[in-house]
Design a protein around this motif. Sequence first.
Motif, PDB file in Angstrom:
ATOM      1  N   ASP A 117      10.199  39.262  62.773  1.00 10.93           N
ATOM      2  CA  ASP A 117       9.307  38.443  64.175  1.00 10.93           C
ATOM      3  C   ASP A 117       8.233  39.791  64.735  1.00 10.93           C
ATOM      4  O   ASP A 117       7.592  39.368  65.669  1.00 10.93           O
ATOM      5  CB  ASP A 117      10.208  38.339  65.203  1.00 10.93           C
ATOM      6  N   GLY A 118       8.357  40.826  63.950  1.00 12.78           N
ATOM      7  CA  GLY A 118       7.167  41.749  64.297  1.00 12.78           C
ATOM      8  C   GLY A 118       7.649  42.496  65.578  1.00 12.78           C
ATOM      9  O   GLY A 118       6.694  42.972  66.267  1.00 12.78           O
ATOM     10  N   VAL A 119       9.045  42.651  66.232  1.00  9.28           N
ATOM     11  CA  VAL A 119       9.413  43.435  67.231  1.00  9.28           C
ATOM     12  C   VAL A 119       8.937  44.821  66.854  1.00  9.28           C
ATOM     13  O   VAL A 119       9.461  45.492  65.671  1.00  9.28           O
ATOM     14  CB  VAL A 119      10.845  43.360  67.355  1.00  9.28           C
ATOM     15  N   ASP A 120       8.299  45.475  68.026  1.00 13.59           N
ATOM     16  CA  ASP A 120       7.992  47.096  67.875  1.00 13.59           C
ATOM     17  C   ASP A 120       9.297  47.849  67.529  1.00 13.59           C
ATOM     18  O   ASP A 120      10.211  47.456  68.149  1.00 13.59           O
ATOM     19  CB  ASP A 120       7.044  47.408  69.001  1.00 13.59           C
ATOM     20  N   GLY A 121       8.992  49.178  67.378  1.00 14.48           N
ATOM     21  CA  GLY A 121      10.209  50.094  66.795  1.00 14.48           C
ATOM     22  C   GLY A 121      10.930  50.313  68.338  1.00 14.48           C
ATOM     23  O   GLY A 121      12.203  50.579  68.096  1.00 14.48           O
ATOM     24  N   GLU A 122      10.276  50.609  69.344  1.00 15.05           N
ATOM     25  CA  GLU A 122      10.995  51.202  70.670  1.00 15.05           C
ATOM     26  C   GLU A 122      11.898  49.831  70.838  1.00 15.05           C
ATOM     27  O   GLU A 122      13.058  50.036  71.362  1.00 15.05           O
ATOM     28  CB  GLU A 122      10.076  51.627  71.590  1.00 15.05           C
ATOM     29  N   ALA A 123      11.556  48.667  71.050  1.00 13.41           N
ATOM     30  CA  ALA A 123      12.259  47.660  71.504  1.00 13.41           C
ATOM     31  C   ALA A 123      13.132  47.265  70.444  1.00 13.41           C
ATOM     32  O   ALA A 123      14.437  46.871  70.941  1.00 13.41           O
ATOM     33  CB  ALA A 123      11.405  46.483  71.499  1.00 13.41           C
ATOM     34  N   LEU A 124      13.043  47.567  69.127  1.00 17.29           N
ATOM     35  CA  LEU A 124      14.001  47.329  68.419  1.00 17.29           C
ATOM     36  C   LEU A 124      15.185  48.414  68.098  1.00 17.29           C
ATOM     37  O   LEU A 124      16.155  48.002  68.297  1.00 17.29           O
ATOM     38  CB  LEU A 124      13.369  47.400  66.536  1.00 17.29           C
ATOM     39  N   ARG A 125      14.793  49.480  68.617  1.00 18.58           N
ATOM     40  CA  ARG A 125      16.015  50.465  68.573  1.00 18.58           C
ATOM     41  C   ARG A 125      16.750  50.045  69.976  1.00 18.58           C
ATOM     42  O   ARG A 125      18.119  50.326  69.720  1.00 18.58           O
ATOM     43  CB  ARG A 125      15.263  52.019  68.888  1.00 18.58           C
ATOM     44  N   GLN A 126      16.239  49.957  71.000  1.00 10.51           N
ATOM     45  CA  GLN A 126      16.969  49.553  72.264  1.00 10.51           C
ATOM     46  C   GLN A 126      17.810  48.451  71.999  1.00 10.51           C
ATOM     47  O   GLN A 126      18.992  48.464  72.453  1.00 10.51           O
ATOM     48  CB  GLN A 126      15.967  49.164  73.444  1.00 10.51           C
ATOM     49  N   GLN A 127      17.281  47.530  71.222  1.00 11.00           N
ATOM     50  CA  GLN A 127      18.240  46.370  71.000  1.00 11.00           C
ATOM     51  C   GLN A 127      19.198  46.699  70.030  1.00 11.00           C
ATOM     52  O   GLN A 127      20.447  46.510  70.236  1.00 11.00           O
ATOM     53  CB  GLN A 127      17.279  45.350  70.140  1.00 11.00           C
ATOM     54  N   LEU A 128      19.070  47.446  69.100  1.00  9.80           N
ATOM     55  CA  LEU A 128      20.368  47.782  68.179  1.00  9.80           C
ATOM     56  C   LEU A 128      21.171  48.832  68.828  1.00  9.80           C
ATOM     57  O   LEU A 128      22.535  48.555  68.671  1.00  9.80           O
ATOM     58  CB  LEU A 128      19.701  48.440  66.989  1.00  9.80           C
ATOM     59  N   GLU A 129      20.856  49.661  69.574  1.00  5.15           N
ATOM     60  CA  GLU A 129      21.648  50.691  70.363  1.00  5.15           C
ATOM     61  C   GLU A 129      22.575  49.931  71.308  1.00  5.15           C
ATOM     62  O   GLU A 129      23.607  50.094  71.625  1.00  5.15           O
ATOM     63  CB  GLU A 129      20.975  51.708  70.947  1.00  5.15           C
ATOM     64  N   ASP A 130      21.807  48.919  71.765  1.00  5.25           N
ATOM     65  CA  ASP A 130      22.462  47.940  73.063  1.00  5.25           C
ATOM     66  C   ASP A 130      23.826  47.416  72.356  1.00  5.25           C
ATOM     67  O   ASP A 130      24.882  47.199  72.879  1.00  5.25           O
ATOM     68  CB  ASP A 130      21.900  47.106  73.692  1.00  5.25           C
TER      69      ASP A 130
END
Length: 265
Positions: A117-130
């Motif tokens: 979906d093209g989520v940017d790196g910072e948002a992806l990291r936050q999602q996965l860490e949560d």
Amino acid sequence: MDPATIIGIIIAFAAMFAMLMLEGASPFSILLPSPMIFVFGATIAVAVASGTMKDLGMCARGIPKALLGRKPSVASRIDALVELAGVARSEGFLALEPYAQEEEDRFFSAGLQSLADGVDGEALRQQLEDDIDTKAAEDKVPAKFYTTMGAYAPTIGVIGTVVALTQALENLSEPEQLGSMIAAAFVATLWGLVSSNLMWLPIGARLGRLSELEVQEMNVTMEGLLAIQEGSQPLLLEERLRSLVPSSELAPKRAERAPAEGEPA
């Protein structure tokens, strides 16, 4: 399925009963209903009292997981990430969407879908860490529940022994029965210690260990997905991910593996 817990508990109980028989005692001498009902029932009750009713449902599901739980395969996950890194470099992130839909692991699937979906790196990291933090917090509940049972059980066994001894001392006028009543009283202490050290504490430790391995796999997955987003080369990605995991849990590198039958050496 990893049967380590089942095997360990069975061997522990077998050793205890073998000791009884070698000492000339009958194994049935400790299989007394009243102390067993008190020790097991009261231990479960006080553990429930230390949490919430919602926790009880989670903890009930912990027994099958502890006994039959699958050990995560980090090596297989690394291989999958390396393969997907090649797909992303050659075909683009959108090509990862079919893999996301086919993947059974919810965490891995959600990460792949976010890449597609093209989520940017910072948002992806936050999602996965949560997601990882939530998983670790959920896993602590059943592990703590059984560890708490292991802490309570010996004391509850002593309480059962004291109650039974009180009853025995009320029958001093019948000395022919006093010996058997005192022996039966100490069975409660025995089952408190046995259930704690041969059942509840190992189950709690097993659930904690499985959680550690699952979180480890999730962390490796997160680092792999972020590296794929950055355009990492597959071989470099494999080296990086393998460095995050103890070598004892890894399969040989692709270049080091023996060729399969029919493949060129």
